[in-house]
Design a protein around this motif. Structure first.
Motif, PDB file in Angstrom:
ATOM      1  N   ASN A 105       0.814  -1.226   0.000  1.00  0.00           N
ATOM      2  CA  ASN A 105       0.000   0.000   0.000  1.00  0.00           C
ATOM      3  C   ASN A 105       0.837   1.261   0.000  1.00  0.00           C
ATOM      4  O   ASN A 105       0.327   2.352  -0.163  1.00  0.00           O
ATOM      5  CB  ASN A 105      -0.939  -0.002   1.216  1.00  0.00           C
ATOM      6  CG  ASN A 105      -1.889  -1.192   1.158  1.00  0.00           C
ATOM      7  OD1 ASN A 105      -2.527  -1.413   0.137  1.00  0.00           O
ATOM      8  ND2 ASN A 105      -1.932  -1.970   2.233  1.00  0.00           N
ATOM      9  N   GLY A 106       2.119   1.093   0.173  1.00  0.00           N
ATOM     10  CA  GLY A 106       3.000   2.256   0.180  1.00  0.00           C
ATOM     11  C   GLY A 106       4.407   1.833   0.548  1.00  0.00           C
ATOM     12  O   GLY A 106       4.643   0.675   0.909  1.00  0.00           O
ATOM     13  N   VAL A 107       5.333   2.782   0.477  1.00  0.00           N
ATOM     14  CA  VAL A 107       6.736   2.489   0.754  1.00  0.00           C
ATOM     15  C   VAL A 107       6.925   1.935   2.169  1.00  0.00           C
ATOM     16  O   VAL A 107       7.796   1.099   2.403  1.00  0.00           O
ATOM     17  CB  VAL A 107       7.594   3.769   0.547  1.00  0.00           C
ATOM     18  CG1 VAL A 107       9.048   3.506   0.877  1.00  0.00           C
ATOM     19  CG2 VAL A 107       7.504   4.215  -0.905  1.00  0.00           C
ATOM     20  N   HIS A 108       6.054   2.367   3.096  1.00  0.00           N
ATOM     21  CA  HIS A 108       6.170   1.889   4.495  1.00  0.00           C
ATOM     22  C   HIS A 108       6.010   0.368   4.584  1.00  0.00           C
ATOM     23  O   HIS A 108       6.513  -0.257   5.517  1.00  0.00           O
ATOM     24  CB  HIS A 108       5.144   2.605   5.386  1.00  0.00           C
ATOM     25  CG  HIS A 108       3.743   2.532   4.848  1.00  0.00           C
ATOM     26  ND1 HIS A 108       2.906   1.475   5.091  1.00  0.00           N
ATOM     27  CD2 HIS A 108       3.059   3.385   4.037  1.00  0.00           C
ATOM     28  CE1 HIS A 108       1.755   1.667   4.454  1.00  0.00           C
ATOM     29  NE2 HIS A 108       1.814   2.816   3.814  1.00  0.00           N
ATOM     30  N   ASP A 109       5.334  -0.225   3.603  1.00  0.00           N
ATOM     31  CA  ASP A 109       5.163  -1.684   3.603  1.00  0.00           C
ATOM     32  C   ASP A 109       6.461  -2.442   3.312  1.00  0.00           C
ATOM     33  O   ASP A 109       6.525  -3.645   3.485  1.00  0.00           O
ATOM     34  CB  ASP A 109       4.107  -2.101   2.557  1.00  0.00           C
ATOM     35  CG  ASP A 109       2.689  -1.851   3.052  1.00  0.00           C
ATOM     36  OD1 ASP A 109       2.532  -1.503   4.241  1.00  0.00           O
ATOM     37  OD2 ASP A 109       1.748  -2.000   2.256  1.00  0.00           O
ATOM     38  N   MET A 178       4.068  -1.987  -6.679  1.00  0.00           N
ATOM     39  CA  MET A 178       3.995  -0.523  -6.721  1.00  0.00           C
ATOM     40  C   MET A 178       5.204   0.043  -7.455  1.00  0.00           C
ATOM     41  O   MET A 178       6.239  -0.617  -7.561  1.00  0.00           O
ATOM     42  CB  MET A 178       3.938   0.065  -5.305  1.00  0.00           C
ATOM     43  CG  MET A 178       5.197  -0.133  -4.477  1.00  0.00           C
ATOM     44  SD  MET A 178       5.111   0.666  -2.838  1.00  0.00           S
ATOM     45  CE  MET A 178       5.190   2.386  -3.297  1.00  0.00           C
TER      46      MET A 178
END
Length: 228
Positions: A105-109, A178
């Motif tokens: 869902n985003g770079v934090h993943d 992503m």
């Protein structure tokens, strides 16, 4: 008849398809192969391909053992210091490839994940810079990298989006999870520092190919079915 000028063109032995396939396979083909063919016809020179490991190839060009490299070379500020680059012929981004059932869902993943990368690539530099604490698994070839992901040895891999697109065409179990923010990049033909005349000749032909539609024809042939 005067002999044609021969240019030694460096090629990555790991075959970053669709840019180019394995030089030693039955069919050597790809976007860059067609592009070099078109350029060499306009400039009337002969291409002699030299296959090399990616980790050595820039060094060989730097030493003058090659005249140029047309093999998915990303333009970077540090490379510009030691090499000449033509105008870019393809824009792309870095992306994270995961198994079909995984979602990002985003770079934090990407935190705490085991990340696969190829040696001496911009993807490797990106991971070292942005995720220095992560487990990293290095591979020498693209094939090896994607194999590791399928075998569950890594959680994801980071690669150039066109090359990922080429692999995913043949592999429906993987997907691009992503595109990584701030990784807009360009491929260009790399030459020895100071080879300005050759660079200008190439730039003229690249402009011409875009004007006369040859570039667009080659682009459509290789990227119509590839999402990148």
């Amino acid at each position: 008849m005067a002999q044609k000028k021969v240019l030694k063109v460096g090629l990555d032995s790991a075959a970053p398809f669709p840019m180019h396939s394995d030089y030693h396979s039955e069919t050597f083909e790809g976007f860059e192969v067609d592009l070099m063919k078109a350029i060499s016809q306009h400039l009337d020179f002969e291409i002699q391909y030299e296959v090399s490991l990616w980790s050595n190839i820039l060094e060989q060009l730097f030493k003058g053992e090659l005249d140029l490299i047309c093999s998915a070379v990303t333009v970077t500020p540090s490379r510009r210091h030691i090499l000449e680059f033509t105008n870019p012929y393809l824009h792309f981004r870095l992306c994270a490839v995961v198994n079909q059932e995984d979602n990002l869902n985003g770079v934090h993943d990407l935190k705490n994940k085991t990340i696969g990368i190829r040696e001496a690539t911009e993807a490797e530099k990106y991971v070292h810079t942005n995720f220095p604490a992560n487990n990293m698994v290095h591979a020498e070839t693209n094939k090896d990298l994607y194999r590791k992901l399928q075998a569950g040895k890594i959680d994801l891999l980071i690669d150039d989006s066109p090359i990922a697109g080429g692999f995913l065409q043949k592999n429906k179990k993987l997907k691009i999870g992503m595109h990584l923010p701030g990784t807009d990049s360009q491929y260009a033909i790399a030459m020895k520092k100071g080879d300005v005349q050759l660079k200008e000749q190439f730039n003229e032909v690249l402009s011409l190919l875009k004007e006369n539609g040859e570039y667009q024809t080659i682009y459509k042939k290789w990227f119509t079915d590839i999402q990148f």
